[in-house]
Design a protein around this motif. Structure first.
Motif, PDB file in Angstrom:
ATOM      1  N   GLY A 534      16.060  -3.775 -22.801  1.00  0.00           N
ATOM      2  CA  GLY A 534      15.821  -2.363 -23.072  1.00  0.00           C
ATOM      3  C   GLY A 534      14.820  -1.705 -22.155  1.00  0.00           C
ATOM      4  N   GLU A 535      14.465  -2.366 -21.081  1.00  0.00           N
ATOM      5  CA  GLU A 535      13.479  -1.837 -20.128  1.00  0.00           C
ATOM      6  C   GLU A 535      14.134  -1.647 -18.766  1.00  0.00           C
ATOM      7  OE1 GLU A 535       8.665  -2.502 -19.571  1.00  0.00           O
ATOM      8  OE2 GLU A 535       9.925  -4.119 -20.333  1.00  0.00           O
ATOM      9  N   LEU A 536      13.800  -0.530 -18.102  1.00  0.00           N
ATOM     10  CA  LEU A 536      14.317  -0.239 -16.762  1.00  0.00           C
ATOM     11  C   LEU A 536      13.254  -0.576 -15.714  1.00  0.00           C
ATOM     12  CD1 LEU A 536      16.008   3.251 -17.354  1.00  0.00           C
ATOM     13  CD2 LEU A 536      17.021   0.968 -17.559  1.00  0.00           C
ATOM     14  N   PHE A 537      13.727  -1.136 -14.614  1.00  0.00           N
ATOM     15  CA  PHE A 537      12.827  -1.499 -13.516  1.00  0.00           C
ATOM     16  C   PHE A 537      13.329  -0.847 -12.222  1.00  0.00           C
ATOM     17  CE2 PHE A 537      12.775  -4.846 -16.674  1.00  0.00           C
ATOM     18  CZ  PHE A 537      11.415  -5.031 -16.887  1.00  0.00           C
ATOM     19  N   ILE A 538      12.450  -0.087 -11.559  1.00  0.00           N
ATOM     20  CA  ILE A 538      12.819   0.628 -10.330  1.00  0.00           C
ATOM     21  C   ILE A 538      11.764   0.349  -9.277  1.00  0.00           C
ATOM     22  CG2 ILE A 538      13.331   2.856  -9.267  1.00  0.00           C
ATOM     23  CD1 ILE A 538      13.149   2.797 -12.999  1.00  0.00           C
ATOM     24  N   ASN A 539      12.195  -0.155  -8.144  1.00  0.00           N
ATOM     25  CA  ASN A 539      11.280  -0.293  -7.008  1.00  0.00           C
ATOM     26  C   ASN A 539      11.246   1.049  -6.281  1.00  0.00           C
ATOM     27  OD1 ASN A 539      10.224  -0.798  -4.330  1.00  0.00           O
ATOM     28  ND2 ASN A 539      10.420  -2.976  -4.795  1.00  0.00           N
ATOM     29  N   PRO A 540      10.085   1.707  -6.206  1.00  0.00           N
ATOM     30  CA  PRO A 540      10.030   3.062  -5.634  1.00  0.00           C
ATOM     31  C   PRO A 540      10.014   3.090  -4.104  1.00  0.00           C
ATOM     32  CG  PRO A 540       7.835   2.414  -6.307  1.00  0.00           C
ATOM     33  CD  PRO A 540       8.751   1.278  -6.705  1.00  0.00           C
ATOM     34  N   HIS A 541       9.972   1.924  -3.492  1.00  0.00           N
ATOM     35  CA  HIS A 541       9.856   1.883  -2.026  1.00  0.00           C
ATOM     36  C   HIS A 541      11.249   1.787  -1.413  1.00  0.00           C
ATOM     37  CE1 HIS A 541       5.608   1.532  -2.685  1.00  0.00           C
ATOM     38  NE2 HIS A 541       5.804   0.479  -3.463  1.00  0.00           N
ATOM     39  N   LEU A 542      11.866   2.951  -1.274  1.00  0.00           N
ATOM     40  CA  LEU A 542      13.244   3.003  -0.798  1.00  0.00           C
ATOM     41  C   LEU A 542      13.342   2.819   0.708  1.00  0.00           C
ATOM     42  CD1 LEU A 542      14.613   5.908  -3.025  1.00  0.00           C
ATOM     43  CD2 LEU A 542      14.507   3.460  -3.489  1.00  0.00           C
ATOM     44  N   PRO A 585       2.595   0.503 -10.524  1.00  0.00           N
ATOM     45  CA  PRO A 585       1.906  -0.420  -9.610  1.00  0.00           C
ATOM     46  C   PRO A 585       0.491   0.055  -9.310  1.00  0.00           C
ATOM     47  CG  PRO A 585       4.133   0.042  -8.834  1.00  0.00           C
ATOM     48  CD  PRO A 585       3.863   1.003  -9.952  1.00  0.00           C
ATOM     49  N   THR A 586      -0.334  -0.885  -8.938  1.00  0.00           N
ATOM     50  CA  THR A 586      -1.705  -0.574  -8.532  1.00  0.00           C
ATOM     51  C   THR A 586      -1.708   0.035  -7.139  1.00  0.00           C
ATOM     52  OG1 THR A 586      -2.495  -2.445  -9.827  1.00  0.00           O
ATOM     53  CG2 THR A 586      -4.001  -1.553  -8.166  1.00  0.00           C
ATOM     54  N   ASN A 630      -1.343  -8.391  10.995  1.00  0.00           N
ATOM     55  CA  ASN A 630      -0.549  -9.251  10.116  1.00  0.00           C
ATOM     56  C   ASN A 630      -1.070  -9.239   8.683  1.00  0.00           C
ATOM     57  OD1 ASN A 630       1.216  -9.920  12.155  1.00  0.00           O
ATOM     58  ND2 ASN A 630       0.162 -11.823  12.689  1.00  0.00           N
ATOM     59  N   LYS A 631      -2.379  -9.111   8.531  1.00  0.00           N
ATOM     60  CA  LYS A 631      -2.938  -8.949   7.188  1.00  0.00           C
ATOM     61  C   LYS A 631      -2.391  -7.675   6.542  1.00  0.00           C
ATOM     62  CE  LYS A 631      -7.398 -11.304   7.832  1.00  0.00           C
ATOM     63  NZ  LYS A 631      -8.872 -11.094   7.879  1.00  0.00           N
ATOM     64  N   MET A 632      -2.309  -6.613   7.355  1.00  0.00           N
ATOM     65  CA  MET A 632      -1.783  -5.357   6.834  1.00  0.00           C
ATOM     66  C   MET A 632      -0.318  -5.509   6.432  1.00  0.00           C
ATOM     67  SD  MET A 632      -1.250  -1.665   8.676  1.00  0.00           S
ATOM     68  CE  MET A 632       0.149  -2.335   9.592  1.00  0.00           C
ATOM     69  N   VAL A 633       0.487  -6.154   7.278  1.00  0.00           N
ATOM     70  CA  VAL A 633       1.902  -6.347   6.967  1.00  0.00           C
ATOM     71  C   VAL A 633       2.064  -7.165   5.689  1.00  0.00           C
ATOM     72  CG1 VAL A 633       4.073  -7.389   7.759  1.00  0.00           C
ATOM     73  CG2 VAL A 633       2.649  -6.085   9.358  1.00  0.00           C
ATOM     74  N   ALA A 634       1.230  -8.184   5.517  1.00  0.00           N
ATOM     75  CA  ALA A 634       1.287  -8.993   4.297  1.00  0.00           C
ATOM     76  C   ALA A 634       0.942  -8.157   3.068  1.00  0.00           C
ATOM     77  CB  ALA A 634       0.342 -10.187   4.410  1.00  0.00           C
ATOM     78  N   ALA A 635      -0.081  -7.310   3.200  1.00  0.00           N
ATOM     79  CA  ALA A 635      -0.464  -6.436   2.089  1.00  0.00           C
ATOM     80  C   ALA A 635       0.639  -5.431   1.779  1.00  0.00           C
ATOM     81  CB  ALA A 635      -1.775  -5.711   2.415  1.00  0.00           C
ATOM     82  N   LEU A 636       1.276  -4.926   2.821  1.00  0.00           N
ATOM     83  CA  LEU A 636       2.386  -3.996   2.632  1.00  0.00           C
ATOM     84  C   LEU A 636       3.525  -4.654   1.871  1.00  0.00           C
ATOM     85  CD1 LEU A 636       2.939  -1.921   5.908  1.00  0.00           C
ATOM     86  CD2 LEU A 636       2.777  -1.021   3.582  1.00  0.00           C
ATOM     87  N   GLU A 642       6.280  -4.407  -5.731  1.00  0.00           N
ATOM     88  CA  GLU A 642       5.907  -3.895  -7.044  1.00  0.00           C
ATOM     89  C   GLU A 642       6.960  -2.916  -7.563  1.00  0.00           C
ATOM     90  OE1 GLU A 642       3.313  -4.796  -8.858  1.00  0.00           O
ATOM     91  OE2 GLU A 642       2.598  -6.205  -7.329  1.00  0.00           O
ATOM     92  N   VAL A 643       7.113  -2.863  -8.897  1.00  0.00           N
ATOM     93  CA  VAL A 643       8.123  -1.996  -9.502  1.00  0.00           C
ATOM     94  C   VAL A 643       7.504  -1.121 -10.582  1.00  0.00           C
ATOM     95  CG1 VAL A 643       9.994  -3.609  -9.036  1.00  0.00           C
ATOM     96  CG2 VAL A 643       8.785  -3.727 -11.229  1.00  0.00           C
ATOM     97  N   ILE A 644       8.197  -0.029 -10.849  1.00  0.00           N
ATOM     98  CA  ILE A 644       7.894   0.843 -11.978  1.00  0.00           C
ATOM     99  C   ILE A 644       8.781   0.408 -13.146  1.00  0.00           C
ATOM    100  CG2 ILE A 644       8.067   3.213 -12.848  1.00  0.00           C
ATOM    101  CD1 ILE A 644       7.607   4.131  -9.914  1.00  0.00           C
TER     102      ILE A 644
END
Length: 649
Positions: A534-542, A585-586, A630-636, A642-644
């Motif tokens: 009953g829960e919807l999950f959407i990744n906002p990073h299209l 997401p945070t 590369n640290k930035m890419v990993a963080a990205l 993360e999902v809504i």
């Protein structure tokens, strides 16, 4: 492009040749090369260049300078792909060079030694004009080393007669393959004054000055230079390898001393001699055209009108024979024929603006592939391009009419950060740095409103391009057919997954100046919304910029970019009726002086707003910054996962 003077100082892959043996291979019947030792030393290289020697001999003969360069070059094939490296090309200009005494030999390995096979099929041809728009007096001597195979050796020697002292340039100690021994020398009599400059890290390059038979001899030698890595999105080889530049400052003949090169003032003196007769008598046709374009307009409107007219009505076609590769054609002729190269367009642009009462100047400039400043290499190899310039509101504006996609106020991407030599009068010049366009002027802004229809995610959006990002988009679609454009837009506007269907795309501003390009679009992505309990999950990073841009540790070169930029995205997801938000997401971010990102999430009433920003502040991401990148890419990528979540009831 304006012809790039490179005599001796050759930059194409086939022009760098190097050495291993103390004596030239062509002088011995059976060369002695330890193939297994070479392969062990260069396990990742298909070939190595053996003896490379260039000896410049300068004389004064019958009151004239005589410049000969003796080239001796050898190579060894290290694996079975020898045929890939067996083709040889020697390019030269009929007007400025003569190639003579060309001798090439292939040493084919056999059980008992080497079979010495002279090259007999040497052709002299004119290279095919690039894209049908570039015609010059260049010729090429081409041949293939016969029987080339693993363990084989190819040698070539020839004498190059340099017909103008202004065309003598220098030598590069480096290539994309190993360099074992390399030698460069110049000899000259007391009646000739020769100087030199070096560029790059000269550590390991041994210099000696000697006197022989009343002549001064400068010699540079190098050993065991490693192969320079050939990597995509890198600066040119010239940025990385040690180099020597030669200058004939002056020579004395028949009691008279003639100045040549050696500093920026001398280079400018030569350049101004090439344009001294330019545009002295504008035609009535040119005057009438200029008047029709600029009458009653403000200063900036006049500049734009002339600049854009030249961009739109003069086709880029280069005819560069002899000094025609360096001397701009008369504006009258360019206007009448409606074609020309960079220097011809600069001639027409500056002439028309001057007729309109706007002081305009010719500019010599090098593109970003050329690393030198004018003081570092005051020769004709320091630049390869000509444009026009005006000073507007106290700042220099650079007008490159060869690019009909660029707006007034922006330099073309390939001259950002370069020095411009501006001829401000018949006797004066200024050296001005071309600015790097700030990231906040080169923007890509995407605004989307989403909706949920079962498991399908739908959206409407507007994607806006400005600055050099707009120029890049226009360049990408300019010469595509309609179906190819549609496919390109489909890729640009793909959202969510490969199931994305582009439902609408309306493009505006593509043919306009001084306004953004906008893509108004609609899309749907089946099976994008996930449901469980009953829960919807959407990744906002299209879209996921830089997700796959991790820099490998094996990469050696800095990472080159065409322009700095900021990419912004605002995604709005209305919360479906009857649902509540159970997870946002945070916020995430990464900050570095040269790059970074910010991702934020908030709920405003019945809407979820996701704001994303990616920033690149430098044209060059240094290798020393790769760990942080590369640290930035990993963080990205962590943030992209993360999902809504939304729950009914």
């Amino acid at each position: 492009m304006m012809r790039f003077a490179l005599v001796n100082f050759k930059v194409s892959f086939h022009f760098f040749f190097f050495a291993l043996l103390a004596t030239h291979l062509s002088a011995v019947a059976q060369p002695k090369v330890n193939l297994s030792q070479l392969k062990a030393k260069f396990p990742n290289d298909e070939m190595a260049y053996l003896n490379r020697s260039e000896k410049v001999a300068i004389e004064v003969v019958n009151g004239e300078l005589q410049i000969d360069v003796f080239h001796q070059e050898d190579r060894v094939f290290l694996d079975k792909r020898a045929s890939v490296f067996a083709d040889e090309r020697i390019y030269f200009s009929e007007a400025f060079q003569e190639i003579k005494d060309l001798d090439a030999v292939s040493y084919i390995p056999e059980k008992s030694g080497y079979n010495r096979t002279p090259v007999t099929d040497i052709k002299t041809e004119r290279p095919s004009p690039g894209g049908g728009i570039f015609f010059d007096d260049m010729q090429v001597k081409k041949f293939t080393f016969p029987g080339a195979k693993e363990g084989g050796i190819g040698t070539v020697s020839y004498t190059e007669r340099v017909k103008s002292p202004y065309m003598l340039s220098g030598f590069v100690f480096g290539n994309y393959v190993p360099v074992i021994n390399s030698e460069f020398s110049v000899s000259f009599p007391a009646s000739v004054k020769v100087s030199y400059k070096t560029y790059g890290d000269m550590k390991g390059i041994v210099f000696a000055k000697t006197t022989q038979n009343g002549k001064t001899v400068y010699t540079w030698k190098a050993q065991n230079l490693k192969a320079s890595p050939l990597e995509t999105e890198s600066l040119s080889l010239r940025h990385y390898v040690p180099q020597v530049f030669l200058f004939i400052e002056s020579y004395t003949a028949n009691g008279q001393t003639k100045e040549v090169l050696g500093d920026v003032q001398k280079l400018f003196n030569y350049y101004k001699s090439l344009v001294k007769d330019l545009n002295k008598q504008p035609s009535s046709q040119l005057k009438a055209l200029t008047d029709s374009l600029t009458r009653g307009k403000s200063e900036v409107e006049k500049i734009r009108s002339v600049y854009y007219w030249v961009q739109d009505h003069v086709k880029y076609i280069a005819f560069e024979e002899g000094l025609g590769g360096f001397i701009p054609r008369q504006a009258n002729d360019v206007c009448q024929k409606r074609y020309g190269d960079c220097k011809d367009m600069a001639s027409l642009t500056s002439s028309m603006l001057n007729l309109a009462g706007i002081p305009s100047y010719l500019v010599w400039i090098g593109t970003r592939d050329i690393p030198y400043k004018y003081a570092e290499n005051p020769s004709m190899s320091v630049d390869n391009h000509m444009i026009a310039a005006v000073k507007w509101q106290g700042k220099w504006q650079f007008l490159d009419a060869t690019d009909d996609r660029i707006d007034f106020g922006l330099p073309t991407s390939h001259i950002q950060g370069k020095e411009a030599l501006i001829m401000t009068s018949e006797d004066k010049y200024e050296i001005v740095p071309v600015p790097v366009v700030p990231a906040n002027q080169n923007t890509k802004v995407d605004s989307m409103i989403l909706s949920i229809d079962g498991k399908t995610l739908k959206g409407n959006g507007t994607l806006t391009f400005q600055g050099l990002w707009k120029t890049s988009l226009k360049s990408a679609v300019q010469y595509r057919s309609e179906p190819q454009r549609d496919e390109y837009y489909k890729n640009v506007l793909s959202r969510g997954s490969n199931k994305c269907a582009l439902l609408k795309n309306v493009v505006t501003g593509l043919q306009d100046r001084d306004v953004p390009v906008r893509l108004q679009y609609a899309f749907s992505v089946p099976d994008y919304v996930q449901e469980a309990a009953g829960e919807l999950f959407i990744n906002p990073h299209l879209t996921r910029p830089w997700a796959d841009k991790r820099m490998e540790e094996s990469r050696k070169n800095d990472w080159k970019h065409e322009f700095t930029h900021i990419e912004d995205m605002v995604t709005i997801l209305p919360v479906p009726k009857g649902y509540t938000v159970t997870n946002l997401p945070t916020n995430a971010s990464f900050s570095h002086p040269d790059f970074g990102f910010k991702l934020s999430y908030e709920q405003k009433n019945d809407q979820i707003v996701v704001r994303s920003q990616w920033t690149l502040n430098s044209l060059l991401v240094k290798k020393s910054s790769f760990p942080e990148w590369n640290k930035m890419v990993a963080a990205l990528n962590e943030a992209y996962s993360e999902v809504i979540s939304l729950k009914k009831g």
